[in-house]
Design an enzyme around this catalytic site. Sequence first.
Site, short mmCIF file in Angstrom:
data_model
loop_
_atom_site.label_atom_id
_atom_site.label_comp_id
_atom_site.label_asym_id
_atom_site.label_seq_id
_atom_site.Cartn_x
_atom_site.Cartn_y
_atom_site.Cartn_z
N GLY A 9 0.84 -1.20 0.00
CA GLY A 9 0.00 0.00 0.00
C GLY A 9 0.87 1.25 0.00
O GLY A 9 0.66 2.18 -0.78
N HIS A 10 1.87 1.28 0.90
CA HIS A 10 2.77 2.44 0.92
C HIS A 10 3.51 2.59 -0.41
O HIS A 10 3.69 3.70 -0.91
CB HIS A 10 3.84 2.27 2.01
CG HIS A 10 3.32 2.24 3.41
ND1 HIS A 10 3.31 1.09 4.18
CD2 HIS A 10 2.79 3.22 4.18
CE1 HIS A 10 2.82 1.38 5.37
NE2 HIS A 10 2.49 2.65 5.40
N GLN A 26 0.66 10.90 17.96
CA GLN A 26 -0.63 10.42 17.45
C GLN A 26 -1.05 9.09 18.09
O GLN A 26 -2.03 8.49 17.66
CB GLN A 26 -0.62 10.34 15.93
CG GLN A 26 0.29 9.29 15.33
CD GLN A 26 0.35 9.43 13.82
OE1 GLN A 26 1.02 10.31 13.29
NE2 GLN A 26 -0.35 8.55 13.09
N GLY A 52 -2.70 7.52 1.94
CA GLY A 52 -3.56 6.39 1.61
C GLY A 52 -5.02 6.66 1.96
O GLY A 52 -5.33 7.27 2.99
N GLN A 55 -8.22 10.60 8.12
CA GLN A 55 -6.94 11.31 8.13
C GLN A 55 -6.77 12.12 6.84
O GLN A 55 -6.37 13.29 6.86
CB GLN A 55 -5.80 10.30 8.27
CG GLN A 55 -4.42 10.89 8.01
CD GLN A 55 -3.29 9.93 8.30
OE1 GLN A 55 -2.96 9.71 9.45
NE2 GLN A 55 -2.70 9.34 7.28
N SER A 65 -2.31 -3.12 5.92
CA SER A 65 -2.03 -2.25 7.06
C SER A 65 -0.77 -2.78 7.75
O SER A 65 -0.55 -4.00 7.80
CB SER A 65 -3.20 -2.31 8.04
OG SER A 65 -2.80 -1.84 9.31
O1 PAF Z 1 -0.65 7.52 7.93
C1 PAF Z 1 0.41 7.53 8.59
O2 PAF Z 1 1.27 6.66 8.44
C2 PAF Z 1 0.65 8.63 9.61
O3 PAF Z 1 -0.53 8.99 10.24
C3 PAF Z 1 1.35 9.86 9.01
C4 PAF Z 1 0.50 10.54 7.96
C5 PAF Z 1 2.68 9.46 8.41
C6 PAF Z 1 1.62 10.89 10.11
O4 PAF Z 1 2.43 10.36 11.11
#
Ligand code: PAF
Length: 276
Positions: free
Chosen positions: A33-34, A58, A144, A150, A182
């Site tokens: 995915g990344h 976070q 994503g 987000q 994920s």
């Molecule tokens: O989606 C993520 O992996 C994180 O929330 C991000 C956008 C890199 C912020 O830390």
Amino acid sequence: MDIIADPHALKRRLRAQEGRIGFVPTMGALHAGHLSLVDEAKQRSDFVVASIFVNPKQFGPNEDLDRYPRDLEGDAKLLAERGCDLVFAPTADVVYPPGFSTLVRVDHVTEGLCGAHRPGHFDGVTTIVLCLFEIVRPDVAVFGEKDYQQLATIRTMARDLFLDVEIVGGPIVREPDGLAMSSRNRYLSADEHHRALALHRALFAARDHRRETADKPTLLATARTILTEAGVDPEYLELRDATTLAEVEDASGPTVMLVAARVGATRLIDNVRIDP
Ligand code: PAF
């Protein structure tokens, strides 16, 4: 591909960079995915920067910050193979030195859904993302769509603050069996993985049912039945406006169905567009 840890060194390096800069912020533990986000960034820019930073701000006090998977070497190899040009991998003490006092908060779109179950989570996300944007100053940044709330939050922040960055959503990439990819999937046992498949089956059944009805209770019931049969009790299962994430009366306009559930100890999220 260079890996830079110092924000000031990265700023100097990137201010001298010609062409459009594409940016893929990540917390590492990379999967297909990344890497599809890197592909997307490459198509839209001349020089792609990825960041790898497990952002403590976070994570809530009882969340998985300490056990969040970390593999900088493996991630850097994957990014280099995919054609990423540079990796920014700072440490937490450099990003948040003693005295760091700033919090970036976006209202409304962060309320409900994950925002209700992870207090402070989106403040942590927007704080780090704005910080990363200022260090990298990308022309385009790719996030994503699995983290739908987000993405909507970051779009809102970019709009409200007149940020000079185009925010692009990359489609969810799924395992061959349908599970949304994920970094947390690696926590699932074989049995949990099997149960987790109910998430996408529930969403896709509702999406298919939309051909017959836009009635919200009916579409939610379609999805909920599949979750219940699999023994999955969702944290939330909701139908929302696809842009603002506001509550909707029915699915007659562009809507998205979103789900979050714990399967074993692992919290998973997924979503699907339920469009007319
Ligand atoms: O989606 C993520 O992996 C994180 O929330 C991000 C956008 C890199 C912020 O830390």
